[in-house]
Design a protein around this motif. Structure first.
Motif, PDB file in Angstrom:
ATOM      1  N   GLU A  50       8.750  -8.195  -4.657  1.00  0.00           N
ATOM      2  CA  GLU A  50       7.511  -7.419  -4.773  1.00  0.00           C
ATOM      3  C   GLU A  50       7.715  -6.007  -4.229  1.00  0.00           C
ATOM      4  O   GLU A  50       7.280  -5.026  -4.837  1.00  0.00           O
ATOM      5  CB  GLU A  50       6.393  -8.123  -3.991  1.00  0.00           C
ATOM      6  N   ALA A  51       8.395  -5.902  -3.089  1.00  0.00           N
ATOM      7  CA  ALA A  51       8.645  -4.591  -2.484  1.00  0.00           C
ATOM      8  C   ALA A  51       9.522  -3.734  -3.386  1.00  0.00           C
ATOM      9  O   ALA A  51       9.274  -2.542  -3.562  1.00  0.00           O
ATOM     10  CB  ALA A  51       9.296  -4.760  -1.115  1.00  0.00           C
ATOM     11  N   ARG A  52      10.555  -4.334  -3.960  1.00  0.00           N
ATOM     12  CA  ARG A  52      11.452  -3.587  -4.854  1.00  0.00           C
ATOM     13  C   ARG A  52      10.673  -3.022  -6.032  1.00  0.00           C
ATOM     14  O   ARG A  52      10.811  -1.853  -6.378  1.00  0.00           O
ATOM     15  CB  ARG A  52      12.591  -4.475  -5.334  1.00  0.00           C
ATOM     16  N   ILE A  86       0.867  -1.173   0.000  1.00  0.00           N
ATOM     17  CA  ILE A  86       0.000   0.000   0.000  1.00  0.00           C
ATOM     18  C   ILE A  86       0.902   1.221   0.000  1.00  0.00           C
ATOM     19  O   ILE A  86       2.052   1.145   0.418  1.00  0.00           O
ATOM     20  CB  ILE A  86      -0.945   0.025   1.222  1.00  0.00           C
ATOM     21  N   ASP A  87       0.393   2.324  -0.452  1.00  0.00           N
ATOM     22  CA  ASP A  87       1.208   3.532  -0.485  1.00  0.00           C
ATOM     23  C   ASP A  87       1.226   4.146   0.907  1.00  0.00           C
ATOM     24  O   ASP A  87       0.179   4.436   1.479  1.00  0.00           O
ATOM     25  CB  ASP A  87       0.669   4.520  -1.508  1.00  0.00           C
ATOM     26  N   LEU A 127      10.210   0.932  -6.669  1.00  0.00           N
ATOM     27  CA  LEU A 127      10.723   1.494  -7.924  1.00  0.00           C
ATOM     28  C   LEU A 127       9.627   2.229  -8.684  1.00  0.00           C
ATOM     29  O   LEU A 127       9.873   3.283  -9.277  1.00  0.00           O
ATOM     30  CB  LEU A 127      11.314   0.387  -8.808  1.00  0.00           C
ATOM     31  N   HIS A 128       8.427   1.686  -8.650  1.00  0.00           N
ATOM     32  CA  HIS A 128       7.312   2.302  -9.375  1.00  0.00           C
ATOM     33  C   HIS A 128       6.787   3.551  -8.660  1.00  0.00           C
ATOM     34  O   HIS A 128       6.551   4.574  -9.287  1.00  0.00           O
ATOM     35  CB  HIS A 128       6.183   1.281  -9.538  1.00  0.00           C
ATOM     36  N   ARG A 129       6.616   3.471  -7.356  1.00  0.00           N
ATOM     37  CA  ARG A 129       5.991   4.570  -6.608  1.00  0.00           C
ATOM     38  C   ARG A 129       6.968   5.579  -6.008  1.00  0.00           C
ATOM     39  O   ARG A 129       6.583   6.712  -5.738  1.00  0.00           O
ATOM     40  CB  ARG A 129       5.139   4.001  -5.484  1.00  0.00           C
TER      41      ARG A 129
END
Length: 113
Positions: A53-55, A34-35, A59-61
């Motif tokens: 998954e966390a990486r 979640i953000d 990287l995206h957010r």
């Protein structure tokens, strides 16, 4: 104050990393997809599904966040998975603090401004 996410699959190691980061005065919490607002660094196990998954999420957010691989794997594992730095387990608390201070110094200065 710098914010860290911890993506470590072993609960005891995850709690230790959170505790050590908080002891340095940083905000630290376990990764959840979640953000959570701004993230300055991700500590992750690059060989775990959770770490991968966390990486991807960070990287995206949060593309400017530092990526720190904390792993028992050989040194190449961190760089192969896009980490800016690698900390080999077992590690000394002082080593973790030194690496994070170096990576988070710009974030600390920005937060103080």
């Amino acid at each position: 104050m710098p914010t860290l996410l911890i993506a470590e699959p072993v609960p005891e190691t995850r709690e230790l990393l959170i505790h050590l980061a908080q002891r340095q005065g940083w905000v630290a919490s376990a990764f959840a997809a979640i953000d959570v607002g701004p993230v300055d660094a991700l500590l992750f196990e690059p060989l775990s599904r959770l770490g991968q998954e966390a990486r991807e999420h960070v990287l995206h957010r949060h593309p400017s966040a530092s990526l720190v691989a904390v792993t028992v794997a050989p040194a190449e594992a961190g760089s192969e998975h896009g980490a800016h730095h690698m900390i080999a387990q077992p590690f000394a608390p002082d080593e973790l603090a030194r690496v994070l201070r170096a990576l988070l110094a710009p974030a600390s200065r920005t937060a103080a401004a």
